[in-house]
Design a protein around this motif. Structure first.
Motif, PDB file in Angstrom:
ATOM      1  N   TRP A   1     -17.354 -76.426 -17.739  1.00 23.09           N
ATOM      2  CA  TRP A   1     -16.928 -76.971 -19.030  1.00 23.09           C
ATOM      3  C   TRP A   1     -16.269 -78.330 -18.876  1.00 23.09           C
ATOM      4  CZ3 TRP A   1     -18.838 -74.990 -23.316  1.00 23.09           C
ATOM      5  CH2 TRP A   1     -19.391 -73.701 -23.240  1.00 23.09           C
ATOM      6  N   ASP A   2     -15.741 -78.608 -17.680  1.00 27.29           N
ATOM      7  CA  ASP A   2     -15.215 -79.952 -17.429  1.00 27.29           C
ATOM      8  C   ASP A   2     -16.338 -80.979 -17.486  1.00 27.29           C
ATOM      9  OD1 ASP A   2     -12.645 -79.009 -17.118  1.00 27.29           O
ATOM     10  OD2 ASP A   2     -12.729 -78.965 -14.919  1.00 27.29           O
ATOM     11  N   GLY A   3     -17.501 -80.587 -16.977  1.00 23.64           N
ATOM     12  CA  GLY A   3     -18.659 -81.480 -17.028  1.00 23.64           C
ATOM     13  C   GLY A   3     -19.103 -81.734 -18.458  1.00 23.64           C
ATOM     14  N   ILE A   4     -19.069 -80.686 -19.283  1.00 25.29           N
ATOM     15  CA  ILE A   4     -19.429 -80.845 -20.697  1.00 25.29           C
ATOM     16  C   ILE A   4     -18.410 -81.732 -21.399  1.00 25.29           C
ATOM     17  CG2 ILE A   4     -19.644 -79.615 -22.899  1.00 25.29           C
ATOM     18  CD1 ILE A   4     -20.830 -77.254 -21.295  1.00 25.29           C
ATOM     19  N   ALA A   5     -17.136 -81.533 -21.083  1.00 28.91           N
ATOM     20  CA  ALA A   5     -16.090 -82.371 -21.678  1.00 28.91           C
ATOM     21  C   ALA A   5     -16.303 -83.837 -21.312  1.00 28.91           C
ATOM     22  CB  ALA A   5     -14.712 -81.900 -21.223  1.00 28.91           C
ATOM     23  N   GLU A   6     -16.640 -84.098 -20.059  1.00 27.87           N
ATOM     24  CA  GLU A   6     -16.859 -85.477 -19.628  1.00 27.87           C
ATOM     25  C   GLU A   6     -18.046 -86.107 -20.363  1.00 27.87           C
ATOM     26  OE1 GLU A   6     -15.123 -87.625 -17.762  1.00 27.87           O
ATOM     27  OE2 GLU A   6     -13.582 -86.070 -17.790  1.00 27.87           O
ATOM     28  N   LEU A   7     -19.109 -85.324 -20.545  1.00 33.11           N
ATOM     29  CA  LEU A   7     -20.256 -85.822 -21.314  1.00 33.11           C
ATOM     30  C   LEU A   7     -19.832 -86.220 -22.721  1.00 33.11           C
ATOM     31  CD1 LEU A   7     -23.171 -83.311 -20.494  1.00 33.11           C
ATOM     32  CD2 LEU A   7     -23.063 -85.729 -19.880  1.00 33.11           C
ATOM     33  N   LEU A   8     -19.047 -85.355 -23.358  1.00 31.85           N
ATOM     34  CA  LEU A   8     -18.618 -85.603 -24.728  1.00 31.85           C
ATOM     35  C   LEU A   8     -17.644 -86.776 -24.808  1.00 31.85           C
ATOM     36  CD1 LEU A   8     -18.221 -81.900 -25.848  1.00 31.85           C
ATOM     37  CD2 LEU A   8     -19.889 -83.527 -26.758  1.00 31.85           C
ATOM     38  N   ILE A   9     -16.756 -86.885 -23.829  1.00 28.24           N
ATOM     39  CA  ILE A   9     -15.814 -88.010 -23.806  1.00 28.24           C
ATOM     40  C   ILE A   9     -16.565 -89.328 -23.665  1.00 28.24           C
ATOM     41  CG2 ILE A   9     -14.006 -89.127 -22.433  1.00 28.24           C
ATOM     42  CD1 ILE A   9     -13.027 -86.222 -21.754  1.00 28.24           C
TER      43      ILE A   9
ATOM     44  N   LYS B   1     -15.376 -75.849 -27.808  1.00 24.39           N
ATOM     45  CA  LYS B   1     -14.583 -75.205 -26.750  1.00 24.39           C
ATOM     46  C   LYS B   1     -13.741 -76.251 -26.014  1.00 24.39           C
ATOM     47  CE  LYS B   1     -15.198 -72.641 -22.394  1.00 24.39           C
ATOM     48  NZ  LYS B   1     -14.057 -71.699 -22.523  1.00 24.39           N
ATOM     49  N   VAL B   2     -14.264 -77.472 -25.906  1.00 29.26           N
ATOM     50  CA  VAL B   2     -13.532 -78.534 -25.186  1.00 29.26           C
ATOM     51  C   VAL B   2     -12.998 -79.592 -26.160  1.00 29.26           C
ATOM     52  CG1 VAL B   2     -14.769 -78.171 -23.018  1.00 29.26           C
ATOM     53  CG2 VAL B   2     -15.711 -79.763 -24.705  1.00 29.26           C
ATOM     54  N   TYR B   3     -12.868 -79.221 -27.413  1.00 29.63           N
ATOM     55  CA  TYR B   3     -12.395 -80.141 -28.451  1.00 29.63           C
ATOM     56  C   TYR B   3     -11.064 -80.795 -28.068  1.00 29.63           C
ATOM     57  CZ  TYR B   3     -10.329 -81.515 -32.971  1.00 29.63           C
ATOM     58  OH  TYR B   3      -9.706 -82.199 -33.982  1.00 29.63           O
ATOM     59  N   THR B   4     -10.092 -79.993 -27.656  1.00 29.22           N
ATOM     60  CA  THR B   4      -8.759 -80.515 -27.364  1.00 29.22           C
ATOM     61  C   THR B   4      -8.803 -81.515 -26.206  1.00 29.22           C
ATOM     62  OG1 THR B   4      -7.761 -78.443 -28.120  1.00 29.22           O
ATOM     63  CG2 THR B   4      -6.387 -79.890 -26.782  1.00 29.22           C
ATOM     64  N   THR B   5      -9.605 -81.215 -25.190  1.00 27.53           N
ATOM     65  CA  THR B   5      -9.739 -82.111 -24.039  1.00 27.53           C
ATOM     66  C   THR B   5     -10.318 -83.451 -24.454  1.00 27.53           C
ATOM     67  OG1 THR B   5     -10.077 -80.220 -22.569  1.00 27.53           O
ATOM     68  CG2 THR B   5     -10.761 -82.374 -21.748  1.00 27.53           C
TER      69      THR B   5
ATOM     70  N   ASP C   1     -12.213 -67.460 -28.473  1.00 22.74           N
ATOM     71  CA  ASP C   1     -11.694 -67.620 -29.831  1.00 22.74           C
ATOM     72  C   ASP C   1     -11.453 -69.076 -30.248  1.00 22.74           C
ATOM     73  OD1 ASP C   1      -9.463 -68.294 -28.374  1.00 22.74           O
ATOM     74  OD2 ASP C   1      -8.177 -66.710 -29.177  1.00 22.74           O
ATOM     75  N   PHE C   2     -12.113 -70.021 -29.582  1.00 21.55           N
ATOM     76  CA  PHE C   2     -11.863 -71.429 -29.910  1.00 21.55           C
ATOM     77  C   PHE C   2     -12.355 -71.792 -31.313  1.00 21.55           C
ATOM     78  CE2 PHE C   2     -15.722 -71.121 -27.330  1.00 21.55           C
ATOM     79  CZ  PHE C   2     -16.671 -71.800 -28.076  1.00 21.55           C
ATOM     80  N   ILE C   3     -13.256 -71.003 -31.884  1.00 27.81           N
ATOM     81  CA  ILE C   3     -13.652 -71.182 -33.284  1.00 27.81           C
ATOM     82  C   ILE C   3     -12.971 -70.125 -34.151  1.00 27.81           C
ATOM     83  CG2 ILE C   3     -15.541 -71.112 -34.948  1.00 27.81           C
ATOM     84  CD1 ILE C   3     -15.736 -73.578 -33.322  1.00 27.81           C
ATOM     85  N   THR C   4     -13.102 -68.858 -33.770  1.00 30.05           N
ATOM     86  CA  THR C   4     -12.632 -67.762 -34.633  1.00 30.05           C
ATOM     87  C   THR C   4     -11.123 -67.795 -34.840  1.00 30.05           C
ATOM     88  OG1 THR C   4     -12.593 -66.275 -32.708  1.00 30.05           O
ATOM     89  CG2 THR C   4     -14.572 -66.270 -34.080  1.00 30.05           C
ATOM     90  N   GLN C   5     -10.351 -68.146 -33.796  1.00 33.28           N
ATOM     91  CA  GLN C   5      -8.899 -68.180 -33.957  1.00 33.28           C
ATOM     92  C   GLN C   5      -8.479 -69.283 -34.919  1.00 33.28           C
ATOM     93  OE1 GLN C   5      -6.513 -65.926 -32.593  1.00 33.28           O
ATOM     94  NE2 GLN C   5      -5.431 -66.947 -34.277  1.00 33.28           N
TER      95      GLN C   5
END
Length: 234
Positions: free
Chosen positions: A57-65, A88-92, A132-136
Motif C-alpha cells: 500500500w506504500d507503493g500505491i500511496a506513492e503512485l497517488l502522491i 485506504k491511503v487517503y490520509t497518507t 473500515d477506511f470507507i465504512t467507518q
C-alpha cells in the motif's frame, strides 16, 4: 469554474462514467455545451492490482502522491480518486500534497442522510469490506453499515469486480449473485445499498432493487461538480 483533477484508471470503465457525469452536469448547469476544466490522469490498473496483492500500500500511496502532485502542477485546485479502494491511503496522500482531496465516503454519507436512511449495506472490494477506511467514515455520520459476514461471499464479490467488471464484462449469473447478497443484507435490516465499488453501478441498476441505491460513482462525481461550480454559486 474551478479546475478539478481526476485520478482514474481503476478502472477506466468507471472513470469514463465520472467524466461523462461531470461533463453532462456542467452542460446542464449552463444549458449549453460548456465543458468543465478537468484534468484526467490514468493509473496503470495492472500495477495497482499487483501492489494490492503484494500488500504494497506504500507503493500505491506513492503512485497517488506522484499523480496528485502532477495534477497540482498542471493547475488542479482539488483532486479525486475515481474509486473507493484507493481511499485506504487517503490520509497518507493528503499529507503530501497542497490541495484538497474530495473523499468519496463523505459525499456518500451526505447522500444517505439526504434520503433519511439510517442503515445501509456496503459492497465493494475485499479491502473496503474487510477494513473500515470507507465504512467507518460513513458510520461516523451516525449511519449503520452492514457488510457481508463470510469470507466466501467477500472473496466472490471481489472476484466479480476484479476478474469481470474491471474488464467491462457483465455476466447474468454474477449479477444474480450480487443481487442475492444484497437481498440477504436487506433481510438483516439494510434500508439501502451502497455500491462501494465504482464498477458495481455498471451491473446493478435502480430497477433491479426495491431499496435506494447509493451509486458512489455518481455521488462522488456530483461532489466534483459542486466543487467545480462552487465559485459560480455565490
Amino acid at each position: 469554474m474551478r479546475k478539478l483533477g481526476l485520478i482514474g484508471g481503476t478502472s477506466w470503465h468507471s472513470t469514463i462514467e465520472y467524466y461523462r457525469y461531470i461533463n453532462e452536469s456542467v452542460n446542464a448547469h449552463f444549458g449549453d455545451n460548456t465543458n468543465p476544466p478537468l484534468l484526467v490522469y490514468t493509473l496503470n490498473q495492472s500495477l495497482v492490482h499487483r501492489f494490492q496483492v503484494e500488500s504494497n500500500w506504500d507503493g500505491i500511496a506513492e503512485l497517488l502522491i506522484e499523480t496528485a502532485r502532477s495534477l497540482e502542477k498542471a493547475g488542479a485546485e482539488s483532486v479525486m480518486f475515481c474509486a473507493n479502494t484507493p481511499h485506504k491511503v487517503y490520509t497518507t496522500v493528503e499529507a503530501e500534497i497542497n490541495i484538497p482531496i474530495i473523499h468519496i465516503a463523505d459525499a456518500t454519507s451526505e447522500a444517505i442522510k439526504s434520503k433519511k436512511v439510517n442503515k445501509v449495506c456496503f459492497l465493494g472490494t475485499k479491502y473496503s469490506m474487510l477494513e473500515d477506511f470507507i465504512t467507518q467514515r460513513i458510520e461516523n455520520q451516525n449511519i449503520e453499515v452492514l457488510v457481508p459476514q463470510t469470507n466466501q461471499i467477500i472473496e466472490e464479490l471481489h472476484r466479480i469486480i476484479q476478474k469481470e467488471l474491471t474488464y467491462g464484462t457483465i455476466l447474468p449469473e454474477s449479477k444474480k449473485y450480487v443481487i442475492s447478497v444484497i437481498q440477504n443484507l436487506v433481510d438483516s435490516g439494510a434500508e439501502g445499498v451502497v455500491l462501494g465499488c465504482t464498477e458495481f453501478p455498471l451491473m446493478i441498476k435502480e430497477a433491479d432493487l426495491e431499496i435506494p441505491i447509493f451509486n458512489t460513482t455518481e455521488i462522488h462525481a456530483k461532489a466534483g461538480v459542486n466543487f467545480i461550480l462552487k465559485d459560480l454559486k455565490k
